[in-house]
Scaffold this motif. Structure first.
Motif, PDB file in Angstrom:
ATOM      1  N   ILE A 181       0.848  -1.187   0.000  1.00  0.00           N
ATOM      2  CA  ILE A 181       0.000   0.000   0.000  1.00  0.00           C
ATOM      3  C   ILE A 181       0.889   1.243   0.000  1.00  0.00           C
ATOM      4  O   ILE A 181       1.848   1.325   0.775  1.00  0.00           O
ATOM      5  CB  ILE A 181      -0.927   0.023   1.232  1.00  0.00           C
ATOM      6  CG1 ILE A 181      -1.682  -1.312   1.363  1.00  0.00           C
ATOM      7  CG2 ILE A 181      -1.888   1.187   1.146  1.00  0.00           C
ATOM      8  CD1 ILE A 181      -2.600  -1.633   0.219  1.00  0.00           C
ATOM      9  N   GLN A 182       0.560   2.203  -0.858  1.00  0.00           N
ATOM     10  CA  GLN A 182       1.303   3.458  -0.895  1.00  0.00           C
ATOM     11  C   GLN A 182       0.663   4.463   0.054  1.00  0.00           C
ATOM     12  O   GLN A 182      -0.518   4.775  -0.064  1.00  0.00           O
ATOM     13  CB  GLN A 182       1.324   4.016  -2.319  1.00  0.00           C
ATOM     14  CG  GLN A 182       2.203   5.245  -2.476  1.00  0.00           C
ATOM     15  CD  GLN A 182       3.674   4.923  -2.222  1.00  0.00           C
ATOM     16  OE1 GLN A 182       4.215   3.973  -2.786  1.00  0.00           O
ATOM     17  NE2 GLN A 182       4.301   5.717  -1.366  1.00  0.00           N
ATOM     18  N   GLU A 216       2.318  -4.501  -9.602  1.00  0.00           N
ATOM     19  CA  GLU A 216       3.727  -4.596  -9.974  1.00  0.00           C
ATOM     20  C   GLU A 216       4.124  -3.526 -10.985  1.00  0.00           C
ATOM     21  O   GLU A 216       5.313  -3.319 -11.222  1.00  0.00           O
ATOM     22  CB  GLU A 216       4.016  -6.000 -10.508  1.00  0.00           C
ATOM     23  CG  GLU A 216       3.834  -7.076  -9.437  1.00  0.00           C
ATOM     24  CD  GLU A 216       4.186  -8.462  -9.935  1.00  0.00           C
ATOM     25  OE1 GLU A 216       4.424  -8.609 -11.154  1.00  0.00           O
ATOM     26  OE2 GLU A 216       4.223  -9.390  -9.109  1.00  0.00           O
ATOM     27  N   ASN A 217       3.128  -2.821 -11.540  1.00  0.00           N
ATOM     28  CA  ASN A 217       3.411  -1.729 -12.476  1.00  0.00           C
ATOM     29  C   ASN A 217       3.030  -0.362 -11.899  1.00  0.00           C
ATOM     30  O   ASN A 217       2.930   0.619 -12.630  1.00  0.00           O
ATOM     31  CB  ASN A 217       2.659  -1.950 -13.794  1.00  0.00           C
ATOM     32  CG  ASN A 217       3.105  -3.219 -14.499  1.00  0.00           C
ATOM     33  OD1 ASN A 217       4.297  -3.530 -14.539  1.00  0.00           O
ATOM     34  ND2 ASN A 217       2.147  -3.956 -15.046  1.00  0.00           N
ATOM     35  N   GLY A 218       2.800  -0.313 -10.590  1.00  0.00           N
ATOM     36  CA  GLY A 218       2.415   0.947  -9.954  1.00  0.00           C
ATOM     37  C   GLY A 218       0.991   0.887  -9.435  1.00  0.00           C
ATOM     38  O   GLY A 218       0.520  -0.168  -8.979  1.00  0.00           O
ATOM     39  N   TYR A 219       0.290   2.040  -9.479  1.00  0.00           N
ATOM     40  CA  TYR A 219      -1.103   2.070  -9.035  1.00  0.00           C
ATOM     41  C   TYR A 219      -1.960   1.178  -9.925  1.00  0.00           C
ATOM     42  O   TYR A 219      -1.765   1.111 -11.144  1.00  0.00           O
ATOM     43  CB  TYR A 219      -1.658   3.496  -9.083  1.00  0.00           C
ATOM     44  CG  TYR A 219      -1.016   4.464  -8.108  1.00  0.00           C
ATOM     45  CD1 TYR A 219      -0.205   4.013  -7.064  1.00  0.00           C
ATOM     46  CD2 TYR A 219      -1.222   5.835  -8.232  1.00  0.00           C
ATOM     47  CE1 TYR A 219       0.374   4.896  -6.177  1.00  0.00           C
ATOM     48  CE2 TYR A 219      -0.646   6.733  -7.343  1.00  0.00           C
ATOM     49  CZ  TYR A 219       0.159   6.252  -6.322  1.00  0.00           C
ATOM     50  OH  TYR A 219       0.735   7.129  -5.443  1.00  0.00           O
ATOM     51  N   ILE A 220      -2.929   0.506  -9.311  1.00  0.00           N
ATOM     52  CA  ILE A 220      -3.853  -0.343 -10.061  1.00  0.00           C
ATOM     53  C   ILE A 220      -5.040   0.515 -10.491  1.00  0.00           C
ATOM     54  O   ILE A 220      -5.838   0.964  -9.662  1.00  0.00           O
ATOM     55  CB  ILE A 220      -4.320  -1.533  -9.202  1.00  0.00           C
ATOM     56  CG1 ILE A 220      -3.130  -2.399  -8.786  1.00  0.00           C
ATOM     57  CG2 ILE A 220      -5.350  -2.372  -9.962  1.00  0.00           C
ATOM     58  CD1 ILE A 220      -3.482  -3.526  -7.850  1.00  0.00           C
ATOM     59  N   ASP A 242      -3.044  -5.495 -14.530  1.00  0.00           N
ATOM     60  CA  ASP A 242      -1.866  -5.479 -13.655  1.00  0.00           C
ATOM     61  C   ASP A 242      -1.894  -6.751 -12.812  1.00  0.00           C
ATOM     62  O   ASP A 242      -2.806  -7.584 -12.956  1.00  0.00           O
ATOM     63  CB  ASP A 242      -1.866  -4.237 -12.754  1.00  0.00           C
ATOM     64  CG  ASP A 242      -0.456  -3.839 -12.308  1.00  0.00           C
ATOM     65  OD1 ASP A 242       0.445  -4.716 -12.328  1.00  0.00           O
ATOM     66  OD2 ASP A 242      -0.256  -2.671 -11.939  1.00  0.00           O
ATOM     67  N   ARG A 243      -0.918  -6.894 -11.961  1.00  0.00           N
ATOM     68  CA  ARG A 243      -0.890  -7.996 -11.008  1.00  0.00           C
ATOM     69  C   ARG A 243      -0.602  -7.433  -9.624  1.00  0.00           C
ATOM     70  O   ARG A 243       0.258  -6.568  -9.465  1.00  0.00           O
ATOM     71  CB  ARG A 243       0.176  -9.035 -11.383  1.00  0.00           C
ATOM     72  CG  ARG A 243       0.110 -10.296 -10.514  1.00  0.00           C
ATOM     73  CD  ARG A 243       1.038 -11.377 -11.028  1.00  0.00           C
ATOM     74  NE  ARG A 243       2.404 -11.168 -10.570  1.00  0.00           N
ATOM     75  CZ  ARG A 243       3.272 -12.162 -10.315  1.00  0.00           C
ATOM     76  NH1 ARG A 243       2.901 -13.421 -10.485  1.00  0.00           N
ATOM     77  NH2 ARG A 243       4.497 -11.900  -9.941  1.00  0.00           N
ATOM     78  N   PHE A 244      -1.343  -7.907  -8.605  1.00  0.00           N
ATOM     79  CA  PHE A 244      -1.143  -7.422  -7.248  1.00  0.00           C
ATOM     80  C   PHE A 244       0.315  -7.629  -6.820  1.00  0.00           C
ATOM     81  O   PHE A 244       0.884  -8.703  -7.024  1.00  0.00           O
ATOM     82  CB  PHE A 244      -2.059  -8.157  -6.264  1.00  0.00           C
ATOM     83  CG  PHE A 244      -3.466  -7.650  -6.246  1.00  0.00           C
ATOM     84  CD1 PHE A 244      -3.776  -6.433  -5.647  1.00  0.00           C
ATOM     85  CD2 PHE A 244      -4.493  -8.382  -6.826  1.00  0.00           C
ATOM     86  CE1 PHE A 244      -5.077  -5.966  -5.622  1.00  0.00           C
ATOM     87  CE2 PHE A 244      -5.794  -7.924  -6.807  1.00  0.00           C
ATOM     88  CZ  PHE A 244      -6.095  -6.713  -6.204  1.00  0.00           C
ATOM     89  N   LYS A 245       0.889  -6.589  -6.254  1.00  0.00           N
ATOM     90  CA  LYS A 245       2.233  -6.692  -5.697  1.00  0.00           C
ATOM     91  C   LYS A 245       2.126  -7.281  -4.295  1.00  0.00           C
ATOM     92  O   LYS A 245       1.714  -6.609  -3.353  1.00  0.00           O
ATOM     93  CB  LYS A 245       2.902  -5.312  -5.655  1.00  0.00           C
ATOM     94  CG  LYS A 245       4.322  -5.340  -5.110  1.00  0.00           C
ATOM     95  CD  LYS A 245       4.922  -3.940  -5.053  1.00  0.00           C
ATOM     96  CE  LYS A 245       6.319  -3.968  -4.449  1.00  0.00           C
ATOM     97  NZ  LYS A 245       6.911  -2.604  -4.354  1.00  0.00           N
ATOM     98  N   VAL A 246       2.480  -8.538  -4.164  1.00  0.00           N
ATOM     99  CA  VAL A 246       2.442  -9.227  -2.872  1.00  0.00           C
ATOM    100  C   VAL A 246       3.871  -9.471  -2.428  1.00  0.00           C
ATOM    101  O   VAL A 246       4.691 -10.000  -3.188  1.00  0.00           O
ATOM    102  CB  VAL A 246       1.667 -10.559  -2.967  1.00  0.00           C
ATOM    103  CG1 VAL A 246       1.715 -11.311  -1.655  1.00  0.00           C
ATOM    104  CG2 VAL A 246       0.225 -10.290  -3.371  1.00  0.00           C
TER     105      VAL A 246
END
Length: 265
Positions: free
Chosen positions: A111-112, A144-148, A173-177
């Motif tokens: 989370i940003q 993985e590419n920034g904001y979804i 996109d794909r969730f950054k886990v």
């Protein structure tokens, strides 16, 4: 006797810390993705008591032996050693809301926030005004590419966390886990989020077998068991009262001692 006051007081402090953790767990029993806190206490070193009027060493045919008989051990109190987070898996609650995404296995959403990147297990998301997938507190969820960025809730999340558009099945996109080497040492920062430190290690993206399985339309409930927490609360209250009575008894004995000394003088 004065040592007895400090021993009892240290026990009361330790039980108060346990009660604070239990109260926080019960307050967040309905918070999605919440992980309960467990308090670990550590006892101070014990003293080995011997009779002082028989002190000394005497020799035997095979060496030497202590002439002071052992009376027993005296505890010096207890302290709270650490509060650690139990990251065991919570159960899953079906919501049928497409912006709710839970996963089974270890890992954290990224989370940003204004204070840098934070991590959470709470997958109760919504779509912000700018079409960005956000937490309930308005913080952007990172892919993985920034904001979804999604225009509406017409998207699909597969088991690997890849987000597709429902209209043309194009990949968004794909969730950054992320994972950590020592996740139990993550630090809570409020709002169901955690931050990394030197002990937990730096985050790395979960891949392969380390990547959890995603489920759209579900949320992960807290892993707090209300019955167990209530039982522990009763244990804490009884232990606190026992330490309190110890201090009261020590105070009574001290009062008796001083009154006897005053009479003798």
């Amino acid at each position: 006797m004065i040592r007895g006051w400090y021993t009892g007081a240290s026990g009361m402090n330790a039980q108060q810390n346990r009660l604070d953790a239990i109260s926080n767990n019960l307050a967040n029993v309905d918070t999605a993705g919440y992980k309960k806190e467990i308090t670990v206490s550590k006892s101070f070193p014990e003293l080995l008591l011997r009779r002082t009027n028989a002190d000394g060493v005497y020799k035997t045919t095979v060496g030497s032996s202590d002439a002071a008989p052992i009376i027993g051990k005296l505890g010096l109190g207890v302290e709270t050693n650490e509060n650690y987070i139990d990251f065991s898996q919570g159960s899953f609650k079906i919501t049928n809301t497409k912006t709710d995404v839970a996963f089974s296995g270890k890992g954290f959403y990224s989370i940003q926030t204004p204070n840098g990147e934070k991590y959470t297990r709470n997958g109760n998301f919504h779509i912000g005004k700018e079409g960005i997938l956000e937490t309930k507190d308005g913080y952007p969820v990172l892919g993985e590419n920034g904001y979804i960025r999604v225009e509406n809730d017409k998207f699909i999340v597969n088991e690997d966390g890849i987000i597709y558009s429902q209209d043309d099945m194009s990949e968004i996109d794909r969730f950054k886990v992320v994972r950590f080497d020592n996740e139990r040492y993550l630090q809570k920062v409020g709002e169901s989020m955690y931050t990394a430190n030197d002990i937990s290690g730096q985050p790395y993206i979960a891949e392969g077998k380390e990547r959890p399985v995603f489920m759209q339309g579900y949320t992960e409930t807290s892993n707090v068991n209300v019955v167990n927490e209530m039982v522990q609360m009763i244990e804490v209250n009884r232990a606190y009262e026992a330490n309190q009575k110890t201090i009261t008894s020590e105070d009574s004995m001290m009062g008796t001692l001083w009154s006897k000394v005053a009479v003798l003088k």
